[in-house]
Design a protein around this motif. Structure first.
Motif: not given
Length: 384
Positions: A225, A275, A277-278
């Motif tokens: 991430y 915020s 995220t992957d």
């Protein structure tokens, strides 16, 4: 007679297997949890602590909250608190952490010194637990127990970004000070002897600031991430390391780790979890690709490959006041090996060119804007 013998043998095997499962999946975990609850009470219940412990000779400067735990085990070094803020509380680690000069001891021993399959959370032997002494990287090991005890629940962070968003902060109190850490990477690593282009994430010393920032960039590139948490050359890191199952890591000797940066004196504990995220360009272990018949990441095929955010990580060291750099990491570790520190050399590479630095700085600025416009901010206050 033969049928009866076979039946009796089968019944005996069944009863033994059932007893084994009952002990290791129910009775032993319950005992470990009861002990943990008892130690937590010793740690948090400070009523009359000055009177009841005043006769002991404790280390100079040690916080009074650790006195009763010190009475149980002089190897006590800290208390780890890592809990999630989701409704189900998928993660709830509240455990004492010990430290000694042997990384093997607490793999098989409970906090009170008795034999235990679950072991005890422990700092790497290369760390120093003394007053006014800092560690650039503190490493804590714990078993990945099938019962869900110790560091087993960390593996849930590998499954979904929503788990990562619900556990952005780690609390670690040592004998001498209390600190919180912002997670910036979750990584999966291959500890196999033939791991191609092996990445040694268990490091506690560095040649210089540039070496340290390259290491941070390596962690970000391997993180599952991207986190809105910057890391500078003066920051201190915390690593929680454990084993992981092949079904999750896709490698035979998988480890997983959660890496966090210590909250600075001049900042709060807010993390813009929306915020997180992957990481769409994460570098996974080489065996992860081959096991699934996938094309390896360019990192493994291009000899001149440079980490995209190596320069960004370096830039972050000069912009510590902002939360621009994004981090990514995913690591899996079940039962720590006999030597959790590993003996293989750490892979190092030179930083990107000046052009890469310029591009990375631009990307960091964009990330700052995105973070500033994010609408969801969650405050996580995990204290021991």
């Amino acid at each position: 007679i033969v049928r009866k013998c076979v039946f009796l043998i089968s019944l005996l095997v069944f009863l033994c297997a059932s007893g084994f499962l009952l002990y290791y999946m129910v009775l032993e975990p319950r005992s470990v949890q009861n002990d943990t609850n008892r130690y937590e009470k010793l740690y948090t219940d400070t009523a009359d602590i000055e009177e009841t412990t005043s006769g002991y000779d404790y280390p100079t400067g040690m916080q009074a909250t650790f006195r009763r735990l010190y009475d149980v085990n002089h190897d006590i070094a800290g208390w780890l608190s890592y809990t999630s803020n989701d409704s189900g509380k998928f993660l709830n680690i509240n455990q004492p952490v010990v430290h000694c000069d042997n990384n093997d001891t607490y793999l098989t021993h409970a906090f009170d010194g008795s034999k235990s399959r679950s072991g005890t959370l422990f700092f790497d032997k290369s760390n120093t637990i003394e007053k006014d002494v800092s560690n650039r990287v503190s490493i804590i090991y714990g078993h990945n127990m099938a019962s869900g005890m110790m560091f087993a629940k960390l593996n849930k962070l590998l499954g979904n970004v929503y788990y990562a968003r619900s556990a952005p902060l780690i609390g670690l109190n040592t004998l001498y000070e209390n600190n919180q850490y912002k997670v910036f990477a979750v990584i999966i690593n291959d500890e196999g002897a033939d791991a191609e282009r092996y990445f040694g994430y268990l490091r506690t010393s560095f040649a210089d600031d540039n070496d340290f920032m390259n290491y941070v960039a390596e962690l970000r590139a391997r993180s599952l991430y991207d986190y809105p948490v910057d890391v500078g050359a003066d920051d201190e890191l915390l690593i929680l390391s454990t084993c992981t199952a092949k079904s999750q890591a896709k490698v035979d000797n998988g480890r997983m780790a959660v890496i966090a940066r210590r909250v600075r004196a001049d900042e709060d504990t807010q993390v813009n979890t929306a915020s997180i995220t992957d990481n769409t360009d994460v570098i996974m272990p080489y065996a992860w690709y081959t096991a699934q018949g996938l094309t390896p990441h360019a990192f493994y095929t291009q000899t001149d490959y440079h980490l995209p955010d190596a320069a960004a990580a370096t830039t972050a060291s000069t912009t510590a006041a902002t939360t621009t750099a994004t981090t990514t990491a995913a690591t899996d570790d079940a039962t720590p090996a006999a030597d959790p520190t590993g003996s293989r050399a750490i892979s190092t590479r030179t930083t990107a060119t000046t052009a890469a630095t310029t591009a990375a700085t631009t990307a960091a600025t964009t990330e700052t804007t995105a973070s500033a416009t994010a609408t969801t901010t969650q405050t996580e206050g995990t204290t021991a």
